[in-house]
Design a protein around this motif. Structure first.
Motif, PDB file in Angstrom:
ATOM      1  N   SER A  21       0.803  -1.222   0.000  1.00 43.77           N
ATOM      2  CA  SER A  21       0.000   0.000   0.000  1.00 43.77           C
ATOM      3  C   SER A  21       0.839   1.276   0.000  1.00 43.77           C
ATOM      4  O   SER A  21       0.295   2.377   0.008  1.00 43.77           O
ATOM      5  CB  SER A  21      -0.917  -0.003   1.226  1.00 43.77           C
ATOM      6  OG  SER A  21      -0.160  -0.192   2.408  1.00 43.77           O
ATOM      7  N   ALA A 137      -0.655  -3.888   5.407  1.00 46.34           N
ATOM      8  CA  ALA A 137      -1.139  -2.938   4.411  1.00 46.34           C
ATOM      9  C   ALA A 137      -1.718  -1.682   5.055  1.00 46.34           C
ATOM     10  O   ALA A 137      -1.703  -0.600   4.465  1.00 46.34           O
ATOM     11  CB  ALA A 137      -2.196  -3.600   3.521  1.00 46.34           C
ATOM     12  N   GLY A 233      -6.298   0.815  -3.754  1.00 49.23           N
ATOM     13  CA  GLY A 233      -5.109   1.139  -2.983  1.00 49.23           C
ATOM     14  C   GLY A 233      -4.161   2.075  -3.716  1.00 49.23           C
ATOM     15  O   GLY A 233      -3.554   2.956  -3.109  1.00 49.23           O
ATOM     16  N   SER A 256      -5.483   4.267   4.530  1.00 49.71           N
ATOM     17  CA  SER A 256      -5.155   3.295   5.571  1.00 49.71           C
ATOM     18  C   SER A 256      -6.430   2.729   6.208  1.00 49.71           C
ATOM     19  O   SER A 256      -6.464   1.570   6.630  1.00 49.71           O
ATOM     20  CB  SER A 256      -4.261   3.933   6.644  1.00 49.71           C
ATOM     21  OG  SER A 256      -4.984   4.819   7.462  1.00 49.71           O
ATOM     22  N   TYR A 259      -7.666  -0.116   4.037  1.00 50.75           N
ATOM     23  CA  TYR A 259      -6.963  -1.354   4.358  1.00 50.75           C
ATOM     24  C   TYR A 259      -7.341  -1.846   5.757  1.00 50.75           C
ATOM     25  O   TYR A 259      -7.353  -3.054   6.014  1.00 50.75           O
ATOM     26  CB  TYR A 259      -5.449  -1.158   4.249  1.00 50.75           C
ATOM     27  CG  TYR A 259      -4.971  -1.086   2.822  1.00 50.75           C
ATOM     28  CD1 TYR A 259      -4.910  -2.228   2.028  1.00 50.75           C
ATOM     29  CD2 TYR A 259      -4.577   0.126   2.252  1.00 50.75           C
ATOM     30  CE1 TYR A 259      -4.479  -2.184   0.721  1.00 50.75           C
ATOM     31  CE2 TYR A 259      -4.145   0.186   0.941  1.00 50.75           C
ATOM     32  CZ  TYR A 259      -4.096  -0.961   0.180  1.00 50.75           C
ATOM     33  OH  TYR A 259      -3.673  -0.907  -1.125  1.00 50.75           O
TER      34      TYR A 259
END
Length: 398
Positions: A21, A137, A233, A256, A259
């Motif tokens: 990521s 990630a 992503g 973030s 994820y």
């Protein structure tokens, strides 16, 4: 002993997720610093994913010769070195050079550990394994956002992630003896879902893998799944900066959370698998992800975009591990390993080509096309799996 090794495997999957990521979160700043066009991130992503495809296809021979432990250690060390190279790269050309070992290392880790967990641990551990990928990630953009906000330095973010990877590589080195002590003949507990192979598997085993009915539909599902996950992503941060007007640091934080939705969802899925079958979890996840992409598509305030990102992440959470675990139940044990390899290769193909395609479309028009493309991809994935369910005789509705 097996529990300790499982913890090591979870740590290795964190290391697999950490770099996945980073590029998308850092690209709005990297693009400006390196003087690169927007779509260059797509080509970098393609290079990384291309290396992953190659290593996943040849990982079988390496795993048989050296063992899962040694291959995982060496691959983690390779990715750590590649990320360190990213932190010192003075130009885009150097990024492309280090993208090659980054992809090669990731593919070997993914293929080896998925196969090992499927063979030696209970089914719900597959969901938890992939939730630890989500931990990595999720941490990647969080760490990167701190250095972008504090120092406006993407290179420092890559440097710190490289340090974490090297620490994980050292842990894997010192725990190599564990892999030999865990017997490969360890019995696999039956999945609580209780799905059994159909009577048609006897005839399926006489066919070549790609001739088995439903395999191509399964491959299409993996293609679009990884296309959605990777595209969100990679381009999510650029979409939030250019369309929603967020700062690069805030956009990285929002990605973030996307994820984070995948991570939390997979952790929860591990418990849900005791009561709910894979087919239902896959279908529910796709519907939730579709709702999230539609929310992104609508002309609503920025806070709804945040909700959309989290919904997409939460919806995607159960799909990949549940589809992997359904492979032997759908197509028989004889060909499941070969079909699993095909699925991983096609999944990485989706990661390789669909994000750059979206980048090209965005460069010719606007990054505002991202949500529409995501709706199309999720819908295509849903239709592919529903046709596969009809082939299996699975219920057509929740």
């Amino acid at each position: 002993m097996a529990t300790l090794l499982l913890i090591i495997i979870y740590l290795a999957f964190i290391s697999l997720g950490l770099p996945d990521s980073l590029l998308g979160a850092a690209w709005p700043v990297m693009q400006s610093d390196l003087g690169a066009p927007l779509e260059m991130a797509g080509f970098l992503f393609m290079t990384i994913a291309g290396g992953t495809i190659l290593s996943s296809l040849v990982s079988g021979k390496a795993l048989k010769r050296f063992g899962t432990g040694k291959v995982t250690f060496f691959s983690t060390l390779m990715t750590a070195g590649a990320i360190l190279g990213f932190s010192f790269a003075p130009s885009v050309m150097w990024l492309f050079l280090f993208a090659i070992p980054l992809g090669l290392g990731a593919g070997a880790i993914d293929a080896g550990l998925n196969d090992y967990v499927a063979a030696h641990y209970k089914a719900h551990h597959m969901s938890w394994l992939h939730s630890f990928w989500g931990v990595g990630a999720t941490l990647g953009p969080v760490i990167m956002a701190q250095y972008i906000a504090g120092q406006n330095s993407w290179s420092s973010g890559y440097f710190v992630i490289a340090g974490i990877q090297f620490v994980l590589a050292v842990i894997l080195l010192f725990t190599l003896p564990l892999w030999g002590k865990v017997k490969s003949s360890q019995n696999v507990s039956q999945d609580k879902q209780g799905r059994k192979e159909s009577l048609g598997h006897e005839e399926q085993e006489k066919k070549k893998p790609l001739q088995i009915k439903g395999v191509k539909l399964a491959l299409a599902s993996f293609l679009f799944y990884c296309g959605v996950e990777a595209t969100m992503g990679l381009w999510g941060s650029s979409y939030l900066v250019n369309i929603k007007g967020l700062t690069a640091a805030d956009a990285a934080q929002w990605v973030s959370l996307y994820y984070g939705g995948i991570t939390i969802g997979r952790f929860v899925t591990g418990f849900i698998t005791f009561k709910v079958n894979n087919v239902t979890l896959i279908r529910a996840g796709q519907i939730i992800a579709l709702c999230g992409t539609i929310l992104l598509l609508l002309p609503l305030p920025s806070i709804f975009a945040l909700a959309g990102f989290m919904l997409v992440g939460f919806g995607l959470a159960p799909i990949f591990p549940c589809m992997l675990h359904e492979t032997p139940a759908r197509f028989g044990k004889k060909h499941s390993q070969t079909i699993m390899g095909y699925q991983m290769a096609v999944a990485y193909t989706g990661s390789t080509f669909l994000p750059p395609l979206i980048g090209f479309i965005a460069s010719q028009s606007t990054i505002q096309t991202l949500p529409l493309c995501m709706v199309v991809f999720v819908a295509a994935m849903y239709l592919s799996t529903e046709k596969l369910n009809q082939r299996d005789g699975s219920p057509a509705s929740l």
